[in-house]
Scaffold this motif. Structure first.
Motif, mmCIF file in Angstrom:
data_model
loop_
_atom_site.group_PDB
_atom_site.id
_atom_site.type_symbol
_atom_site.label_atom_id
_atom_site.label_comp_id
_atom_site.label_asym_id
_atom_site.label_seq_id
_atom_site.Cartn_x
_atom_site.Cartn_y
_atom_site.Cartn_z
ATOM 1 N N MET A 261 0.849 -1.188 0.000
ATOM 2 C CA MET A 261 0.000 0.000 0.000
ATOM 3 C C MET A 261 0.885 1.239 0.000
ATOM 4 O O MET A 261 1.851 1.327 0.754
ATOM 5 N N VAL A 262 0.585 2.184 -0.881
ATOM 6 C CA VAL A 262 1.239 3.493 -0.847
ATOM 7 C C VAL A 262 0.152 4.554 -0.978
ATOM 8 O O VAL A 262 -0.934 4.280 -1.497
ATOM 9 N N GLY A 263 0.432 5.746 -0.487
ATOM 10 C CA GLY A 263 -0.583 6.781 -0.578
ATOM 11 C C GLY A 263 -0.158 8.067 0.085
ATOM 12 O O GLY A 263 1.031 8.305 0.327
ATOM 13 N N LEU A 264 -1.120 8.893 0.387
ATOM 14 C CA LEU A 264 -0.873 10.163 1.060
ATOM 15 C C LEU A 264 -1.066 9.990 2.564
ATOM 16 O O LEU A 264 -1.895 9.180 2.998
ATOM 17 N N PRO A 265 -0.334 10.745 3.367
ATOM 18 C CA PRO A 265 -0.418 10.583 4.827
ATOM 19 C C PRO A 265 -1.808 10.826 5.394
ATOM 20 O O PRO A 265 -2.151 10.275 6.441
ATOM 21 N N ASP A 266 -2.619 11.635 4.707
ATOM 22 C CA ASP A 266 -3.974 11.899 5.212
ATOM 23 C C ASP A 266 -4.990 10.890 4.684
ATOM 24 O O ASP A 266 -6.191 11.018 4.936
ATOM 25 N N ALA A 267 -4.501 9.882 3.939
ATOM 26 C CA ALA A 267 -5.329 8.787 3.409
ATOM 27 C C ALA A 267 -6.327 9.244 2.341
ATOM 28 O O ALA A 267 -7.233 8.496 1.991
ATOM 29 N N SER A 268 -6.138 10.436 1.796
ATOM 30 C CA SER A 268 -7.071 10.917 0.773
ATOM 31 C C SER A 268 -6.877 10.198 -0.564
ATOM 32 O O SER A 268 -7.804 10.143 -1.382
ATOM 33 N N GLN A 269 -5.673 9.664 -0.784
ATOM 34 C CA GLN A 269 -5.417 8.829 -1.958
ATOM 35 C C GLN A 269 -4.555 7.638 -1.531
ATOM 36 O O GLN A 269 -3.552 7.824 -0.846
ATOM 37 N N ILE A 270 -4.958 6.447 -1.954
ATOM 38 C CA ILE A 270 -4.219 5.228 -1.600
ATOM 39 C C ILE A 270 -4.241 4.264 -2.782
ATOM 40 O O ILE A 270 -5.272 4.092 -3.439
ATOM 41 N N LEU A 271 -3.103 3.639 -3.044
ATOM 42 C CA LEU A 271 -3.009 2.562 -4.025
ATOM 43 C C LEU A 271 -2.701 1.273 -3.283
ATOM 44 O O LEU A 271 -1.843 1.250 -2.401
ATOM 45 N N GLU A 272 -3.368 0.195 -3.649
ATOM 46 C CA GLU A 272 -3.130 -1.107 -3.025
ATOM 47 C C GLU A 272 -2.919 -2.166 -4.096
ATOM 48 O O GLU A 272 -3.529 -2.109 -5.161
ATOM 49 N N GLU A 273 -2.055 -3.105 -3.807
ATOM 50 C CA GLU A 273 -1.797 -4.230 -4.701
ATOM 51 C C GLU A 273 -1.511 -5.469 -3.860
ATOM 52 O O GLU A 273 -0.988 -5.369 -2.745
ATOM 53 N N SER A 274 -1.824 -6.630 -4.414
ATOM 54 C CA SER A 274 -1.448 -7.887 -3.779
ATOM 55 C C SER A 274 -1.199 -8.917 -4.868
ATOM 56 O O SER A 274 -1.767 -8.822 -5.965
ATOM 57 N N LEU A 275 -0.340 -9.878 -4.594
ATOM 58 C CA LEU A 275 -0.074 -10.938 -5.558
ATOM 59 C C LEU A 275 0.475 -12.166 -4.843
ATOM 60 O O LEU A 275 0.920 -12.097 -3.699
ATOM 61 N N THR A 276 0.444 -13.275 -5.528
ATOM 62 C CA THR A 276 0.968 -14.535 -5.014
ATOM 63 C C THR A 276 1.867 -15.165 -6.071
ATOM 64 O O THR A 276 1.494 -15.231 -7.247
ATOM 65 N N TYR A 277 3.052 -15.599 -5.637
ATOM 66 C CA TYR A 277 4.001 -16.247 -6.540
ATOM 67 C C TYR A 277 4.500 -17.533 -5.896
ATOM 68 O O TYR A 277 4.380 -17.724 -4.690
ATOM 69 N N LYS A 278 5.115 -18.373 -6.716
ATOM 70 C CA LYS A 278 5.767 -19.551 -6.191
ATOM 71 C C LYS A 278 7.046 -19.145 -5.465
ATOM 72 O O LYS A 278 7.703 -18.183 -5.842
ATOM 73 N N ARG A 279 7.385 -19.901 -4.450
ATOM 74 C CA ARG A 279 8.554 -19.599 -3.613
ATOM 75 C C ARG A 279 9.818 -19.394 -4.447
ATOM 76 O O ARG A 279 10.567 -18.449 -4.220
ATOM 77 N N GLU A 280 10.034 -20.261 -5.408
ATOM 78 C CA GLU A 280 11.292 -20.202 -6.163
ATOM 79 C C GLU A 280 11.380 -18.986 -7.085
ATOM 80 O O GLU A 280 12.451 -18.685 -7.625
ATOM 81 N N GLU A 281 10.283 -18.263 -7.245
ATOM 82 C CA GLU A 281 10.266 -17.084 -8.114
ATOM 83 C C GLU A 281 10.446 -15.772 -7.346
ATOM 84 O O GLU A 281 10.312 -14.697 -7.921
ATOM 85 N N TYR A 282 10.787 -15.873 -6.067
ATOM 86 C CA TYR A 282 10.764 -14.689 -5.197
ATOM 87 C C TYR A 282 11.678 -13.561 -5.645
ATOM 88 O O TYR A 282 11.416 -12.383 -5.380
ATOM 89 N N ALA A 283 12.762 -13.869 -6.342
ATOM 90 C CA ALA A 283 13.774 -12.854 -6.655
ATOM 91 C C ALA A 283 13.221 -11.705 -7.494
ATOM 92 O O ALA A 283 13.771 -10.597 -7.473
ATOM 93 N N HIS A 284 12.138 -11.934 -8.218
ATOM 94 C CA HIS A 284 11.598 -10.895 -9.102
ATOM 95 C C HIS A 284 10.293 -10.287 -8.591
ATOM 96 O O HIS A 284 9.761 -9.373 -9.205
ATOM 97 N N VAL A 285 9.779 -10.789 -7.494
ATOM 98 C CA VAL A 285 8.440 -10.386 -7.049
ATOM 99 C C VAL A 285 8.381 -8.917 -6.633
ATOM 100 O O VAL A 285 7.439 -8.192 -6.972
ATOM 101 N N GLY A 286 9.378 -8.459 -5.896
ATOM 102 C CA GLY A 286 9.387 -7.060 -5.468
ATOM 103 C C GLY A 286 9.377 -6.116 -6.650
ATOM 104 O O GLY A 286 8.676 -5.085 -6.657
ATOM 105 N N GLU A 287 10.134 -6.453 -7.696
ATOM 106 C CA GLU A 287 10.194 -5.628 -8.902
ATOM 107 C C GLU A 287 8.855 -5.629 -9.631
ATOM 108 O O GLU A 287 8.366 -4.577 -10.060
ATOM 109 N N VAL A 288 8.241 -6.796 -9.757
ATOM 110 C CA VAL A 288 6.939 -6.891 -10.429
ATOM 111 C C VAL A 288 5.897 -6.039 -9.707
ATOM 112 O O VAL A 288 5.144 -5.275 -10.325
#
Length: 316
Positions: A261-288
């Motif tokens: 989650m990222v956004g503004l400190p007053d919560a007036s705008q917020i972006l949220e994302e979630s995802l699931t990957y296989k364990r062995e693919e972890y090296a690229h997940v943060g970038e994706v």
């Protein structure tokens, strides 16, 4: 090596962390002699100003790093959530310990949960991430800045300055302070996404093959997977401590689940994302995950958040 010097801050939690690693090293290498080099950092000295206004969380690591570069220490033990993405030449993050409970926690003398807070309750935190998530669910809350070490923050709560304060669960548990307040309750990650690296200890050392080999046994594979994703996400977003970013990766058997989650400190705008990957693919997940956020305008939002923090929130 026969002698090791650990650079550490003098706070109760920092000393606990240094002593914890010292004990593990002495158990592994019984003939090793270990001393602590206790340093009072700029972040420890300036307690009436939010960290974002005086240089960020790197204030807790910079002077420890300088001691290592001068040859006055071999390693330092950090709360990983306080560790910047980049390291000075000659130093490296060489080990990550087993992660404790990564959740935030609420402490109160009056209320058993965040849901029990009355309208207009006063909450103590200087974290923009916590502020954003609290106001997203409870815009009626009054959020006030809170600095100082853990004991100072609890004292301020007991003196009635706040109805609730928010701290990291791991720090409270490590110091055994759960019973210091009437109510101590970890906050579920569905309610509040933790900070990158929260509850893991990072061992930074002079970058030599000997030290890398000596400290390698401290590494925990699950912590490495989870925190690599989280730190990559923050690094690619170019998000420092001046902006509200929550990101948590949880390893469950063969899969890794990530929420951000990222956004503004007053919560007036917020972006949220979630995802699931296989364990062995972890090296690229943060970038994706970071690229998804960037495509939705995260960098512009974080620049606006930084401006809001400096001109409004930290000037009150």
């Amino acid at each position: 090596m026969k002698n090791i010097i650990i650079a550490t801050r003098g706070s109760q939690l920092a000393l606990w962390q240094a002593e914890h690693i010292k004990a593990l090293l002495m158990e592994r290498y019984p003939s090793l002699h270990i001393d602590l080099n206790i340093i009072k950092t700029k972040g420890d000295k300036i307690l009436d100003t939010p960290l974002a206004k005086i240089g960020g969380k790197g204030l807790f690591t910079k002077e420890l790093e300088e001691e290592m570069l001068r040859g006055n220490a071999h390693l330092a033990v950090h709360s990983l959530k306080d560790v910047p993405a980049e390291f000075p030449e000659g130093l490296a993050l060489v080990a990550l310990t087993k992660r404790e409970d990564p959740r935030d926690a609420m402490l109160s003398e009056k209320y058993a949960s965040l849901d029990a807070l009355p309208q207009g309750a006063v909450v103590g935190t200087t974290s923009l991430r916590r502020r954003m998530q609290l106001l997203a669910k409870r815009p009626d809350l009054v959020i006030k800045n809170l600095r100082g070490n853990v004991n100072t923050r609890i004292r301020k709560l007991k003196e009635g300055e706040f109805d609730v304060i928010i701290l990291a669960t791991a720090g409270i548990v490590r110091l055994g302070l759960q019973e210091e307040v009437r109510y101590f309750a970890p906050i579920e990650k569905t309610w509040m996404i933790p900070a990158s690296g929260q509850a893991a200890l990072g061992i930074e050392s002079v970058d030599t093959p000997e030290l890398r080999e000596m400290l390698a046994f401290l590494n925990d594979d699950e912590a490495i997977i989870e925190t690599t994703i989280e730190r990559d996400f923050v690094r690619i977003l170019e998000g420092g401590c001046q902006v509200p970013i929550g990101v948590n990766a949880t390893l469950e058997k063969d899969h890794i689940h990530v929420k951000a989650m990222v956004g503004l400190p007053d919560a007036s705008q917020i972006l949220e994302e979630s995802l699931t990957y296989k364990r062995e693919e972890y090296a690229h997940v943060g970038e994706v995950l970071a690229k998804r956020m960037v495509e939705r305008g995260a960098r512009a939002l974080l620049k606006e958040a930084e401006t809001m923090a400096m001109t409004v929130i930290f000037n009150d």
